[in-house]
Design a protein around this motif. Sequence first.
Motif, short mmCIF file in Angstrom:
data_model
loop_
_atom_site.label_atom_id
_atom_site.label_comp_id
_atom_site.label_asym_id
_atom_site.label_seq_id
_atom_site.Cartn_x
_atom_site.Cartn_y
_atom_site.Cartn_z
N UNK A 4 45.51 43.00 47.21
CA UNK A 4 45.89 42.25 45.85
C UNK A 4 46.45 40.96 46.61
N UNK A 5 46.38 39.93 45.29
CA UNK A 5 47.00 38.73 45.84
C UNK A 5 48.02 38.11 44.72
N UNK A 6 49.07 37.33 45.21
CA UNK A 6 49.73 36.73 44.13
C UNK A 6 49.22 35.63 43.57
N UNK A 7 48.99 35.58 42.16
CA UNK A 7 48.22 34.39 41.58
C UNK A 7 49.15 33.62 40.69
N UNK A 8 49.49 32.25 41.12
CA UNK A 8 50.48 31.56 40.47
C UNK A 8 49.71 30.21 39.70
N UNK A 9 50.49 29.78 38.95
CA UNK A 9 49.96 28.40 38.20
C UNK A 9 50.90 27.11 38.93
N UNK A 10 50.07 26.18 39.01
CA UNK A 10 50.71 25.15 39.54
C UNK A 10 50.34 23.83 38.72
N UNK A 14 44.09 43.04 27.55
CA UNK A 14 43.60 44.00 28.18
C UNK A 14 43.08 43.59 29.70
N UNK A 15 44.02 42.88 30.41
CA UNK A 15 43.67 42.40 31.52
C UNK A 15 43.20 43.16 32.77
N UNK A 16 43.97 44.19 32.67
CA UNK A 16 43.63 45.35 33.90
C UNK A 16 42.30 45.99 33.60
N UNK A 36 50.88 39.57 40.62
CA UNK A 36 50.05 40.34 41.50
C UNK A 36 48.92 40.93 41.14
N UNK A 37 47.93 40.23 41.21
CA UNK A 37 46.45 40.64 40.85
C UNK A 37 45.75 41.30 41.73
N UNK A 38 45.22 42.36 41.40
CA UNK A 38 44.29 43.49 42.05
C UNK A 38 44.60 44.92 42.14
N UNK A 39 46.00 45.19 41.60
CA UNK A 39 46.70 46.29 41.54
C UNK A 39 45.98 46.84 40.08
N UNK A 40 46.16 48.38 40.05
CA UNK A 40 46.04 48.98 38.88
C UNK A 40 46.79 48.73 37.87
N UNK A 69 52.90 52.60 44.20
CA UNK A 69 52.77 53.42 42.74
C UNK A 69 51.64 53.10 42.05
N UNK A 70 50.98 51.97 41.82
CA UNK A 70 49.87 51.80 40.84
C UNK A 70 48.36 51.97 41.63
N UNK A 71 48.32 51.49 43.00
CA UNK A 71 47.19 51.48 43.53
C UNK A 71 46.15 50.29 43.70
N UNK A 72 45.13 50.20 44.08
CA UNK A 72 44.31 49.15 44.01
C UNK A 72 43.29 49.29 42.89
N UNK A 73 42.74 48.25 42.37
CA UNK A 73 41.66 48.30 41.79
C UNK A 73 40.29 48.40 42.51
N UNK A 74 39.52 49.28 42.30
CA UNK A 74 38.30 49.61 43.02
C UNK A 74 37.38 48.42 43.32
#
Length: 336
Positions: free
Chosen positions: A124-130, A321-323, A288-292, A114-119
């Motif tokens: 995209x990767x799953x970013x998590x905090x440990x 304004x992360x994206x 999910x970082x890297x999608x638009x 639906x959103x596509x990838x950032x050019x």
Amino acid sequence: MSLPVALDAMGGDHGAVPNVEGAVQAARAGVAVILVGDRVKLHAELGRHAGSASLPIEVVEATDVIGMDEHASDVRSRTQASINVASRLVKEGRASAVVSMGHSGATMASALLTLGRIRGVERPAILTHLPAKGGFTTLLDAGANADVKATYYAQWARLASVYLKVVEDRENPTVGLLSIGEEPHKGSALVLEAHGLLKALHGRGINFHGNVEGRDIFRNTTDIVVTDGFTGNVVLKLAEGEAKVLFGWVKEALQSSLKSKLGGLMVRGALRGLAERMDPSTYGASLLIGVRGLAFIGHGSADARAVKNALLRAARAHEANLVPRLEAAFTDSSGA
């Protein structure tokens, strides 16, 4: 009131109940929410919460839901599934982010389609905090890509670096590459290639520390640790499982004798604070970082607290304004 966060309110092991309760808690904290799912069920659930009618909560109908045991590929054909409707709200500019505690594969697929990838981002990767010494360590990929290329590591390191600067106010965060030794010559062929790429990018948007080992994640040796999604997911589940077992052992030890029980009463407050730090629901969901667009993936077993924290985190990322900042970073790097 800023743009609302779209919540896949039917997703997860427990359906609407924790999703609606978490949304009510987030709305009371100032975050507007769109509940996506069965309109009748969601209104009925909202009715159980006193004062919910005056909160910034909207309901959008979705006639279908992708179950936890179904295939992620179903998102292509099931356009009225709640996760697809929620993702479209972000695409159409009606919502700032999508949050789901449902099928993680379906959430990833829906966000990507639906959103596509950032050019400039291949995957995209799953970013998590440990939880780690002094705070937390940011780990990616935590499960989106089992098979990877060396170039992905460099892209993820850049994405995570921008994320920590923009959302967590960490200036010039350090990046570690997960390997089986600190020395640059240790690791698989893939890790060695990734090491070379990351080293070449040091000082150009990435502050590369070098290789780190598994124990370094919890020492907070680096702000960011990059690895493939297979390894990252094993690390995440191992950490969560070990925390549960460890607290079980502590509980058993403190109940083993009268003296231990008295000691347990004295340290109860400290242990509660420790449990809070190690509880996955503290962070709510992974990005999910890297999608638009902003997409957050939570645990299927999430409770209301996790849902609330995921919604708050999504709102924070949008306000920062992360994206647009991520897109700008990749435009700058391609120009260079």
